[in-house]
Design an enzyme around this catalytic site. Structure first.
Site, PDB file in Angstrom:
ATOM      1  N   LYS A  36      -6.501   1.552  -1.133  1.00 43.86           N
ATOM      2  CA  LYS A  36      -5.636   1.415  -2.311  1.00 43.86           C
ATOM      3  C   LYS A  36      -6.480   0.975  -3.518  1.00 43.86           C
ATOM      4  O   LYS A  36      -7.628   0.535  -3.352  1.00 43.86           O
ATOM      5  CB  LYS A  36      -4.538   0.393  -2.022  1.00 43.86           C
ATOM      6  CG  LYS A  36      -5.044  -1.024  -1.760  1.00 43.86           C
ATOM      7  CD  LYS A  36      -3.929  -1.938  -1.271  1.00 43.86           C
ATOM      8  CE  LYS A  36      -4.459  -3.324  -0.952  1.00 43.86           C
ATOM      9  NZ  LYS A  36      -3.433  -4.173  -0.306  1.00 43.86           N
ATOM     10  N   ARG A 135       6.767 -11.790   1.257  1.00 43.17           N
ATOM     11  CA  ARG A 135       6.507 -10.843   0.189  1.00 43.17           C
ATOM     12  C   ARG A 135       7.372  -9.635   0.510  1.00 43.17           C
ATOM     13  O   ARG A 135       8.581  -9.719   0.431  1.00 43.17           O
ATOM     14  CB  ARG A 135       5.008 -10.514   0.090  1.00 43.17           C
ATOM     15  CG  ARG A 135       4.661  -9.760  -1.175  1.00 43.17           C
ATOM     16  CD  ARG A 135       3.159  -9.569  -1.369  1.00 43.17           C
ATOM     17  NE  ARG A 135       2.516  -8.831  -0.287  1.00 43.17           N
ATOM     18  CZ  ARG A 135       1.233  -8.480  -0.279  1.00 43.17           C
ATOM     19  NH1 ARG A 135       0.457  -8.789  -1.287  1.00 43.17           N
ATOM     20  NH2 ARG A 135       0.726  -7.822   0.751  1.00 43.17           N
ATOM     21  N   TYR A 261     -19.713 -16.806 -29.796  1.00 42.98           N
ATOM     22  CA  TYR A 261     -18.402 -17.213 -30.305  1.00 42.98           C
ATOM     23  C   TYR A 261     -18.146 -18.693 -30.061  1.00 42.98           C
ATOM     24  O   TYR A 261     -18.444 -19.208 -28.974  1.00 42.98           O
ATOM     25  CB  TYR A 261     -17.296 -16.420 -29.610  1.00 42.98           C
ATOM     26  CG  TYR A 261     -17.088 -15.035 -30.170  1.00 42.98           C
ATOM     27  CD1 TYR A 261     -16.742 -14.851 -31.515  1.00 42.98           C
ATOM     28  CD2 TYR A 261     -17.208 -13.928 -29.351  1.00 42.98           C
ATOM     29  CE1 TYR A 261     -16.532 -13.568 -32.012  1.00 42.98           C
ATOM     30  CE2 TYR A 261     -16.999 -12.649 -29.843  1.00 42.98           C
ATOM     31  CZ  TYR A 261     -16.662 -12.481 -31.181  1.00 42.98           C
ATOM     32  OH  TYR A 261     -16.463 -11.231 -31.664  1.00 42.98           O
TER      33      TYR A 261
END
Ligand SMILES: *Cc1c(COP(=O)(O)O)cnc(C)c1O
Length: 376
Positions: A36, A135, A261
């Site tokens: 998958k 699930r 940054y």
């Protein structure tokens, strides 16, 4: 060849060796392959093809489209299971493509049954039940009452009954035993009615919990791709993935400077920095984590400052000959962020992320994928 983006190498021979290793670990079970999510980002077409050639015949996908995308490379003797269920209207597509749905709700069971009744088609399916993960899956009692109706089971074409472990990667977690005993109890009751049905519980880590978890078929994904399935010990799997990033710019600091940054890091004069192609848009925040390292010419180099969207800065001061490289007299080697030493599981452990997340993070990225091995 020079590239402007990172190169992801996938060692197909290592995938095959890992499959054989799992076959040796579960010698009395069918060893399927879960491919998958495009084989966890590594390319379901190539991975499916080499595993089929090695003898694997059972493949698991999450969605119908994933299975259709590899339809032309998997010969007709390959069984293709769809784990993620199907939308209303999709069942015909499944039937026409010869896919085997994993039915997880009574509504899906009913729709599959109706389809077979209306079309008169014969097809096979798998049933998934919930043994404790909460699930997807049928409640055990619904599965048992379904299974008690032998003719219904036969009409549905039930070939495989499966469940999934929630804590297999924590070998000592008490839920493993609890789920195993719930699984075994369902299996023993169903076997009486449906002697031809195969049973499956274990994913990669489940295979390493012991023989009693193997049942008739095991469903490894991550271990095929080099993720350590045995969290109690050294990784028995072969590394499959390499990722190297080309250096786009090198500079030596003339004075102490703040890097990147947010200007959160200051480094002293003399530091040599390499800007590598690849940033968080390429999944690098997952791969590198908070205390990221890579390797340049075999030397460990740390990430300097924040990972940007498209680039990442490394402190490469300790690399041999870096002065000559910085002056342009020697070519800058690429920075490896995944290799045999920086393997997926070690990187994941350092990140407190999962090997799965590391792998699937590279899949949407701007890397060139190169395959090694896989020849007949
Ligand atoms: C993804 C998945 C697997 C494979 O799990 P790994 O931990 O990658 O081996 C097996 N079974 C089911 C139901 C899955 O969803």
């Amino acid at each position: 060849m020079d590239t402007s983006t990172g190169v992801l190498t996938v060692n197909l021979d290592a995938v095959v060796r890992n499959w054989h290793l799992l076959c040796a670990q579960a010698p009395n079970s069918i060893v399927a392959a879960v491919i998958k999510a495009d084989a966890y980002g590594l390319g379901a077409r190539r991975v499916g093809q080499v595993l089929h050639r090695a003898g694997c015949r059972d493949f698991f996908f999450a969605t119908v489209d994933e299975a259709l995308a590899v339809a032309d490379v998997l010969p007709g003797d390959a069984r293709r299971y769809i784990l993620g269920g199907f939308a209303v209207g999709e069942e015909r597509k499944l039937l026409e493509a010869g896919l085997t749905p994993v039915l997880s709700t009574l509504a899906e069971v009913q729709r599959w049954q109706q389809l077979l009744a209306v079309t008169g088609a014969e097809a096979q399916c798998a049933l998934k039940f919930d043994s404790g993960m909460t699930r997807m899956g049928l409640a055990a009692k619904d599965l048992l009452s379904l299974g008690a109706d032998e003719s219904k089971c036969r009409r549905l074409g039930v070939r495989l009954v499966m469940s999934h472990l929630a804590c297999a990667d924590e070998a000592l977690h008490p839920q493993n035993r609890e789920q195993l005993s719930s699984f075994n109890s369902v299996r023993d009751q169903l076997r009486a009615h449906c002697p031809d049905v195969a049973f499956s519980l274990a994913n990669s880590s489940g295979i390493f919990l012991g023989d009693d978890y193997h049942a008739d078929l095991v469903r490894p994904g991550a271990a095929l791709y080099g993720v350590n399935p045995d969290t109690r010990g050294a990784n028995p799997m072969q590394p499959v993935v390499g990722l190297s990033l080309p250096v786009r710019q090198l500079r030596q600091l003339k004075r102490p400077s703040r890097i990147g940054y947010g200007a959160e890091l200051e480094l002293p004069a003399g530091t040599v920095l390499a800007v590598a192609a690849g940033g968080y848009a390429d999944g690098l925040h997952r791969i590198l984590g908070a205390s990221g390292v890579g390797e340049m010419a075999g030397v460990e180099v740390a990430v300097a400052g924040r990972v940007s969207m498209d680039s990442t800065i490394f402190d490469v001061t300790a690399v041999p000959n870096i002065q000559a490289i910085a002056r342009g007299e020697l070519k800058a080697p690429s920075i490896e962020v995944l290799n045999a030493q920086l393997d997926v599981s070690r990187v994941a452990a350092r990140n407190r992320a999962l090997g799965y997340e590391v792998l699937t993070s590279v899949r949407a990225a701007r890397y060139r994928r190169e395959y090694r091995g896989g020849e007949q």
